[in-house]
Write a protein that holds these residues in place. Structure first.
Motif, PDB file in Angstrom:
ATOM      1  N   ILE A   4       0.834  -1.200   0.000  1.00  0.00           N
ATOM      2  CA  ILE A   4       0.000   0.000   0.000  1.00  0.00           C
ATOM      3  C   ILE A   4       0.868   1.249   0.000  1.00  0.00           C
ATOM      4  N   GLN A   5       1.934   1.234   0.777  1.00  0.00           N
ATOM      5  CA  GLN A   5       2.848   2.375   0.802  1.00  0.00           C
ATOM      6  C   GLN A   5       3.533   2.563  -0.551  1.00  0.00           C
ATOM      7  N   LEU A   6       3.903   1.470  -1.160  1.00  0.00           N
ATOM      8  CA  LEU A   6       4.533   1.535  -2.476  1.00  0.00           C
ATOM      9  C   LEU A   6       3.563   2.069  -3.523  1.00  0.00           C
ATOM     10  N   MET A   7       2.314   1.671  -3.443  1.00  0.00           N
ATOM     11  CA  MET A   7       1.306   2.193  -4.358  1.00  0.00           C
ATOM     12  C   MET A   7       1.097   3.695  -4.155  1.00  0.00           C
ATOM     13  N   GLU A   8       1.179   4.162  -2.920  1.00  0.00           N
ATOM     14  CA  GLU A   8       1.065   5.595  -2.642  1.00  0.00           C
ATOM     15  C   GLU A   8       2.210   6.373  -3.278  1.00  0.00           C
ATOM     16  N   VAL A   9       3.415   5.815  -3.215  1.00  0.00           N
ATOM     17  CA  VAL A   9       4.569   6.475  -3.837  1.00  0.00           C
ATOM     18  C   VAL A   9       4.382   6.536  -5.349  1.00  0.00           C
ATOM     19  N   PHE A  10       3.967   5.451  -5.958  1.00  0.00           N
ATOM     20  CA  PHE A  10       3.732   5.435  -7.408  1.00  0.00           C
ATOM     21  C   PHE A  10       2.612   6.390  -7.804  1.00  0.00           C
ATOM     22  N   ARG A  11       1.542   6.426  -7.022  1.00  0.00           N
ATOM     23  CA  ARG A  11       0.431   7.330  -7.314  1.00  0.00           C
ATOM     24  C   ARG A  11       0.890   8.786  -7.233  1.00  0.00           C
ATOM     25  N   ASP A  12       1.672   9.079  -6.215  1.00  0.00           N
ATOM     26  CA  ASP A  12       2.192  10.432  -6.058  1.00  0.00           C
ATOM     27  C   ASP A  12       3.103  10.811  -7.222  1.00  0.00           C
ATOM     28  N   ALA A  13       3.935   9.873  -7.662  1.00  0.00           N
ATOM     29  CA  ALA A  13       4.835  10.142  -8.787  1.00  0.00           C
ATOM     30  C   ALA A  13       4.062  10.363 -10.085  1.00  0.00           C
ATOM     31  N   ILE A  14       3.036   9.572 -10.308  1.00  0.00           N
ATOM     32  CA  ILE A  14       2.241   9.721 -11.535  1.00  0.00           C
ATOM     33  C   ILE A  14       1.467  11.037 -11.519  1.00  0.00           C
ATOM     34  N   LEU A  15       0.885  11.392 -10.386  1.00  0.00           N
ATOM     35  CA  LEU A  15       0.155  12.658 -10.301  1.00  0.00           C
ATOM     36  C   LEU A  15       1.083  13.854 -10.469  1.00  0.00           C
ATOM     37  N   THR A  16       2.266  13.775  -9.898  1.00  0.00           N
ATOM     38  CA  THR A  16       3.229  14.864 -10.059  1.00  0.00           C
ATOM     39  C   THR A  16       3.681  14.962 -11.508  1.00  0.00           C
ATOM     40  N   ILE A  63       9.460  28.933 -19.650  1.00  0.00           N
ATOM     41  CA  ILE A  63       9.989  30.143 -19.027  1.00  0.00           C
ATOM     42  C   ILE A  63       9.066  30.623 -17.913  1.00  0.00           C
ATOM     43  N   LEU A  64       7.767  30.620 -18.184  1.00  0.00           N
ATOM     44  CA  LEU A  64       6.802  31.115 -17.200  1.00  0.00           C
ATOM     45  C   LEU A  64       6.556  30.135 -16.053  1.00  0.00           C
ATOM     46  N   GLY A  65       6.497  28.844 -16.359  1.00  0.00           N
ATOM     47  CA  GLY A  65       6.142  27.866 -15.331  1.00  0.00           C
ATOM     48  C   GLY A  65       7.254  26.922 -14.949  1.00  0.00           C
ATOM     49  N   GLY A  66       8.456  27.160 -15.446  1.00  0.00           N
ATOM     50  CA  GLY A  66       9.557  26.244 -15.175  1.00  0.00           C
ATOM     51  C   GLY A  66       9.925  26.169 -13.710  1.00  0.00           C
ATOM     52  N   GLY A  67       9.882  27.302 -13.024  1.00  0.00           N
ATOM     53  CA  GLY A  67      10.199  27.302 -11.599  1.00  0.00           C
ATOM     54  C   GLY A  67       9.206  26.481 -10.798  1.00  0.00           C
ATOM     55  N   TRP A  68       7.928  26.630 -11.143  1.00  0.00           N
ATOM     56  CA  TRP A  68       6.896  25.840 -10.462  1.00  0.00           C
ATOM     57  C   TRP A  68       7.064  24.350 -10.760  1.00  0.00           C
ATOM     58  N   MET A  69       7.363  24.028 -12.021  1.00  0.00           N
ATOM     59  CA  MET A  69       7.553  22.626 -12.397  1.00  0.00           C
ATOM     60  C   MET A  69       8.742  22.016 -11.659  1.00  0.00           C
ATOM     61  N   LEU A  70       9.832  22.764 -11.582  1.00  0.00           N
ATOM     62  CA  LEU A  70      11.010  22.292 -10.865  1.00  0.00           C
ATOM     63  C   LEU A  70      10.702  22.098  -9.387  1.00  0.00           C
ATOM     64  N   GLN A  71       9.965  23.018  -8.801  1.00  0.00           N
ATOM     65  CA  GLN A  71       9.614  22.899  -7.390  1.00  0.00           C
ATOM     66  C   GLN A  71       8.737  21.667  -7.135  1.00  0.00           C
ATOM     67  N   GLN A  72       7.828  21.369  -8.052  1.00  0.00           N
ATOM     68  CA  GLN A  72       6.998  20.169  -7.918  1.00  0.00           C
ATOM     69  C   GLN A  72       7.853  18.903  -7.928  1.00  0.00           C
ATOM     70  N   VAL A  74      11.108  18.714  -7.156  1.00  0.00           N
ATOM     71  CA  VAL A  74      11.923  18.698  -5.935  1.00  0.00           C
ATOM     72  C   VAL A  74      11.090  18.237  -4.748  1.00  0.00           C
ATOM     73  N   ASP A  75       9.857  18.694  -4.655  1.00  0.00           N
ATOM     74  CA  ASP A  75       8.968  18.254  -3.574  1.00  0.00           C
ATOM     75  C   ASP A  75       8.714  16.756  -3.642  1.00  0.00           C
ATOM     76  N   ARG A  79       9.696  14.067  -0.793  1.00  0.00           N
ATOM     77  CA  ARG A  79       8.714  13.142  -0.196  1.00  0.00           C
ATOM     78  C   ARG A  79       9.188  11.686  -0.315  1.00  0.00           C
ATOM     79  N   ILE A  80       9.782  11.337  -1.437  1.00  0.00           N
ATOM     80  CA  ILE A  80      10.271   9.968  -1.613  1.00  0.00           C
ATOM     81  C   ILE A  80      11.427   9.688  -0.666  1.00  0.00           C
ATOM     82  N   PHE A  81      12.362  10.644  -0.536  1.00  0.00           N
ATOM     83  CA  PHE A  81      13.476  10.445   0.401  1.00  0.00           C
ATOM     84  C   PHE A  81      12.976  10.356   1.839  1.00  0.00           C
TER      85      PHE A  81
END
Length: 88
Positions: A4-16, A63-72, A74-75, A79-81
C-alpha cells in the motif's frame, strides 16, 4: 515496505508527472490545433509552420512555469526520500 505504501509512492509520482507535463502538453495541443485550422483555411502544407509555433509556445510555458515545475519535482523527490528514511 508495504504494498500500500509503495502504491502511494507510485500514485504520487504519476500525479506529479501529470501536473508537470500537463501544461506543456495542453499548450502544444492548442497551438497545433490553431495552426492546423490556419493551414486548412489557407491550403499551406509546410512542416515548419507547425513546428516553430509549438516550439515558441512550449518555450514560453517553460519560461513562465519552469520554476513551479522544478519545485513540484523537488517536492516529489523530498517526499520519496522522507518515505525511504521513515521505512528504515
Amino acid at each position: 515496505m508495504d504494498t500500500i505504501q509503495l502504491m502511494e509512492v507510485f500514485r504520487d509520482a504519476i500525479l506529479t508527472g501529470a501536473k508537470v507535463a500537463g501544461p506543456i502538453l495542453l499548450v502544444s495541443i492548442i497551438v497545433g490545433l490553431f495552426v492546423s485550422v490556419i493551414q486548412a483555411a489557407t491550403s499551406i502544407n509546410e512542416q515548419t509552420m507547425t513546428f516553430v509555433p509549438k516550439l515558441i509556445a512550449i518555450a514560453m510555458v517553460l519560461i513562465l512555469g519552469g520554476g513551479w515545475m522544478l519545485q513540484q519535482m523537488v517536492d516529489l523527490v523530498n517526499r520519496i526520500f522522507a518515505f525511504i528514511a521513515a521505512s528504515f
